[in-house]
Structure formats: C-alpha cells, structure tokens
Design an enzyme around this catalytic site. Structure first.
Site, PDB file in Angstrom:
ATOM      1  N   SER A   1      61.542  51.641  34.374  1.00 26.29           N
ATOM      2  CA  SER A   1      60.889  52.519  33.388  1.00 26.29           C
ATOM      3  C   SER A   1      62.139  52.836  32.558  1.00 26.29           C
ATOM      4  CB  SER A   1      60.183  53.506  34.166  1.00 26.29           C
ATOM      5  OG  SER A   1      59.988  54.554  33.098  1.00 26.29           O
TER       6      SER A   1
ATOM      7  N   GLU B   1      50.899  42.500  37.075  1.00 24.68           N
ATOM      8  CA  GLU B   1      50.201  42.933  36.060  1.00 24.68           C
ATOM      9  C   GLU B   1      49.901  42.000  34.887  1.00 24.68           C
ATOM     10  OE1 GLU B   1      51.971  46.852  35.393  1.00 24.68           O
ATOM     11  OE2 GLU B   1      52.189  47.279  37.532  1.00 24.68           O
TER      12      GLU B   1
ATOM     13  N   LYS C   1      61.737  54.147  39.103  1.00 24.64           N
ATOM     14  CA  LYS C   1      60.412  53.134  39.147  1.00 24.64           C
ATOM     15  C   LYS C   1      60.959  51.723  39.280  1.00 24.64           C
ATOM     16  CE  LYS C   1      56.809  55.158  37.893  1.00 24.64           C
ATOM     17  NZ  LYS C   1      55.348  54.720  37.809  1.00 24.64           N
TER      18      LYS C   1
ATOM     19  N   HIS D   1      35.552  46.257  51.266  1.00 25.39           N
ATOM     20  CA  HIS D   1      35.587  47.378  50.226  1.00 25.39           C
ATOM     21  C   HIS D   1      36.785  48.246  50.271  1.00 25.39           C
ATOM     22  CE1 HIS D   1      31.098  46.932  51.317  1.00 25.39           C
ATOM     23  NE2 HIS D   1      31.518  46.640  52.404  1.00 25.39           N
TER      24      HIS D   1
END
Ligand code: ARG
Length: 460
Positions: A277, A290, A283, A156
């Site tokens: 970024s 992704e 970043k 979980h």
C-alpha cells in the site's frame, strides 16, 4: 490499392465510415491464420486445375514472404486496409501482380474470416487447456504434500467438519479437470473447416473442400454452406467454457483472500506475488486473487456481448458478426493471463499448517464424530444428535472443546461415554476414519490422488 472493392462505387468512403467499418485494428492478430488458409486455398486451386502451377507457386512464395516480413518486423500491418484479409491480398498483388489477383477465386471473405477465426480459436483452446493442465499439476503436487495438513471444512463459512488441505484442494482439482474436458469437447465440434462455403451458397468452381480441411488439420469440412458462414456457436461454447473456468478461479481466489486475511492466517502469499500500500506500510495485499476475481466479470461480459450480437441475426453473414472478435480475444487474453499467474501464486504460497490445525480443533468440528461415537454404543442417531447439542452448549459456557472435558463431565450427558471417546473425537481420528470414496481420510485420499495423477499423465 488498400480496398478489395470499389468498382460499383463512384465516391470515396467517408472517413468516419471507414474508421467505423474497419476491423484491421483488432483482426490483424489473425495474420498467420489468414496466410496459412490462403496458402492451402491456392494449393487446392492448383490441384484442381483452377489455377496454373506457376500462379500457385508465385502465390505461395509471395505469401511466405509476407509472413516472414511480418514476423521479422520488416512489415507493419497498417490502418489503411479494411481488414487483415484486404491487407494480405493487397500486399500479395503488390508483390506478384496478376497471380495475386487470382487468389480469391472461389472464395469470399465470409468463409475466409470464418476459417481464420476457427483456426485462431482452435489454437487458443489448446493453449488454455495446456495452461489449465499445468495448474492442475501444481494443485496435485500440493495435494500430495498435504494429506495430513488438517484444517476445518466449512459450510455457510461456519466450521463444519475437519478435513485436510489435500481434500480441499482436491475439490478445485475436480472443477478444473472438468474444465479441461469441456475444452476438449468443444474442440471436437469446432474442428470442421468452413472454407469453400463461399459467400453463402458455395461456388461453381470444383473446389476440393476435403483436401483443404485435411491440410489445415480439421476432421472434415462443414456441411451446409449457409451455416458455415453464419455459425459462431464454437466461439460461444468456448466463451462459456472460459466463463466457467474463470468462475472456478474466482471461487478459489475468494477462499485464498479469506485464508490470507489477518484473522485467518491459513496462508501467506509470497512477496513476489503480492503488492503493498502507498500509505499503510504494514500492508501486503493478495492482489492477484482480487484481480482474477474481478476479471471474471470481463469474461462473462464477453460471452454476453457475443450472445447478444448473435441473437437477432438473419442468415447468412451480417456485419454484426465482425463484433465477435474483440470479446473473443479479450476473453482468451484474460484467461491466458490469469491461469499461469494463478499457478505461480499457488506454487509459491506458504501454508501455515499449525494455524490450520489449531483452527480445525476449535469450533466443535468433532461434534458429528462425538454423535457417531454414541451411535456406535447403540444410541439412535437422532438422540445422539440431541445429547451432543446439549454438550456443545455446556462446552461453550465452559470455554472448552469436547475433547477437553473430563469423562465425569461427559457422563453427565450420557452414560455411554467411555475412556475411548477421547481417541474417537481426536482430530486425526475424525479425519482418517472418513474413508468413503472421495472423503478426506488418508487411505481414501491416497487413492484419489493416485487416480488424479493417472488422469493427468494420460492428458500429456
Ligand atoms: N472484417 C470482416 C469480419 O470480421 C470480414 C468479413 C467481411 N465480409 C463482408 N461481406 N463484408 O467479419
């Protein structure tokens, strides 16, 4: 002559119709398979006395020339032809004349395209499998180096029990190993040669289908000629297998994204495998993960397109089946882009072992072991579970881990606690005492890793 038919037509095809109907824009990538199949078909026609030896030689030489010219960019596959089959045949006739016009004896584009696609897909299965084996090699190397890299195991997404990085990665090894065996399985069913089925009902020429099958590396010729030109199961099976593989890579990606987050910091992606970024200078994003996670949707979609295209088709060939190509190519291209990039990203990634180990020590991952300790002292498990539950509640209040309590504090909860409890609930003991087959304990893991290595070596 760019068209293979036209005798029974009195008008030119409407331009929009031609554009809509043509497949050369995407089936041109089958040129090698188309030429290879045609060469073997011609050779067989010669052996069977259906074509003269001179015609056969002329055809084979002509096809070789076309292949060489395409591969060396002397010849471009242009849009005036309907499909790759028309392109090859028309150019052969341009080059060698009448002999070229005899190539299509005893053949239809229906069995021809069925053959080309099978040859292409069979090769793709081998390539995808090879890349997956390489990825497995990268994973296994990491497993070997991380049998004592402790980390929390989750259920979980909550800390559950301590484990090791080797054990966690080992789960992905198993998933991808199953993928490899699925590819090998589907290759077996795929490896039958449909050429010789003709349009759907075979042919009156005495073709030697077994010869063609053997020459092209198939185990045998397909059986029913109607099925041979209508069957796309092998593609559906491969796309299903690719979908499962991509789902595995997506789960792996998701975990790496979490592990790479500022909050976790379990891993750091190499600069070469991350992006920045345009506005936020701090970043460093896990874009490969992704994108892999995102591209799974395409592959599922490709599978769904083909399943849907096939579901209402009567026997035998229908033009709907031309719609098999773009999804198949897209799924293959997507997987072939994702797998090696994933391997490169994994092999350059930094694992922050100290952060992982600290995290494994927090969150009461040793609570099960504390209960097991009491069981060892004769307390029934259900009672031990209750005692440790109350102990954890106390620890949360005190802001301490179980191992940080004094023996006096522990004894408030059970008289069975002794000095040896501290060793029993230490991280190292919690992991290394888990020795059931497939568990993370060092000795069990060493056996697992050796078995994985043997399996991987046997695949080469
Ligand atoms: N371009 C077609 C395809 O990809 C080739 C087969 C054409 N056969 C036919 N009967 N029109 O499916």
């Amino acid at each position: 002559m760019a068209q293979l038919w036209g005798g029974r037509f009195t008008k030119q095809t409407d331009e929009a119709v031609k554009a809509f109907n043509d497949s050369i824009g995407f089936d041109k990538r089958l040129y090698r398979q188309d030429i290879q199949g045609s060469m073997v078909h011609a050779r067989m026609l010669g052996r069977q006395g259906i074509l003269t030896a001179e015609d056969c030689q002329a055809i084979e030489k002509g096809l070789q020339g076309i292949l060489a010219d395409i591969e060396s960019d002397r010849m471009e596959i242009t849009a005036e032809y309907e499909d790759i089959h028309s392109f090859v045949e028309a150019n052969l006739i341009d080059r060698i004349g009448d002999a070229g016009k005899r190539l299509h004896t005893g053949r239809s584009r229906n069995d021809q395209v069925a053959l080309d696609m099978r040859l292409y897909t069979r090769n793709a299965v081998d390539e995808v499998r090879r890349e997956t084996l390489h990825l497995l090699d990268v994973i296994l190397d990491l497993m070997e180096k991380n049998t004592d890299t402790f980390m929390p195991g989750f259920t979980h997404l909550q800390k559950a029990q301590p484990t090791t990085l080797a054990h966690h990665l080992g789960a992905y090894f198993e998933m991808l190993r199953r993928d490899c065996t699925r590819f090998a399985d589907c290759r077996v069913r795929m490896n039958e040669c449909p050429l010789g089925a003709g349009a759907m009902a075979g042919t009156t020429y005495p073709l030697d289908r077994a010869f063609v099958a053997a020459e092209l590396g198939f185990d045998c010729a397909t059986r029913n000629s109607m099925d041979s030109v209508s069957d796309r199961d092998y593609l559906l099976e491969f796309l299903s297998d690719l979908s499962i593989l991509m789902m595995h890579l997506s789960r792996f990606s998701e975990e790496l994204i979490i592990w790479n987050s500022n909050e976790y910091r379990f891993v750091e992606m190499d600069d070469a495998f991350s992006t920045g970024s345009s506005i936020m200078p701090q970043k460093k994003n896990p874009d490969i993960c992704e994108l892999v996670r995102g591209k799974v949707g395409r592959v599922y979609g490709d599978l769904m397109s083909l399943l849907t295209a096939m579901k209402g088709l009567p026997l035998a060939y229908n033009k709907d089946m031309q719609e098999d190509k773009e999804p198949a190519f897209d799924a293959i291209d997507t997987a072939m882009a994702c797998i090696p990039l994933f391997a490169g990203m994994l092999s350059t990634m930094k694992f922050n072992k100290d952060v992982m180990e600290k995290s494994a020590m927090r969150g009461f991952t040793n609570a099960t072991d504390a209960a097991d300790y009491l069981v060892g002292k004769g307390v029934p498990f259900r009672d031990a579970h209750g005692i440790i539950g109350r102990l954890v509640l106390y620890c949360i209040d005190a802001g301490k881990g179980i191992e940080e309590l004094s023996l006096g504090e522990l004894r408030e909860f059970s008289g069975q606690f002794d000095e040896d409890v501290f060793e029993a609930v230490s991280l190292r003991a919690c992991v290394n005492r888990r020795l059931t087959a497939g568990a993370p304990g060092e000795a069990a893991m060493a056996e697992e890793i050796a078995a994985c290595r043997r399996w991987l070596e046997a695949q080469k």
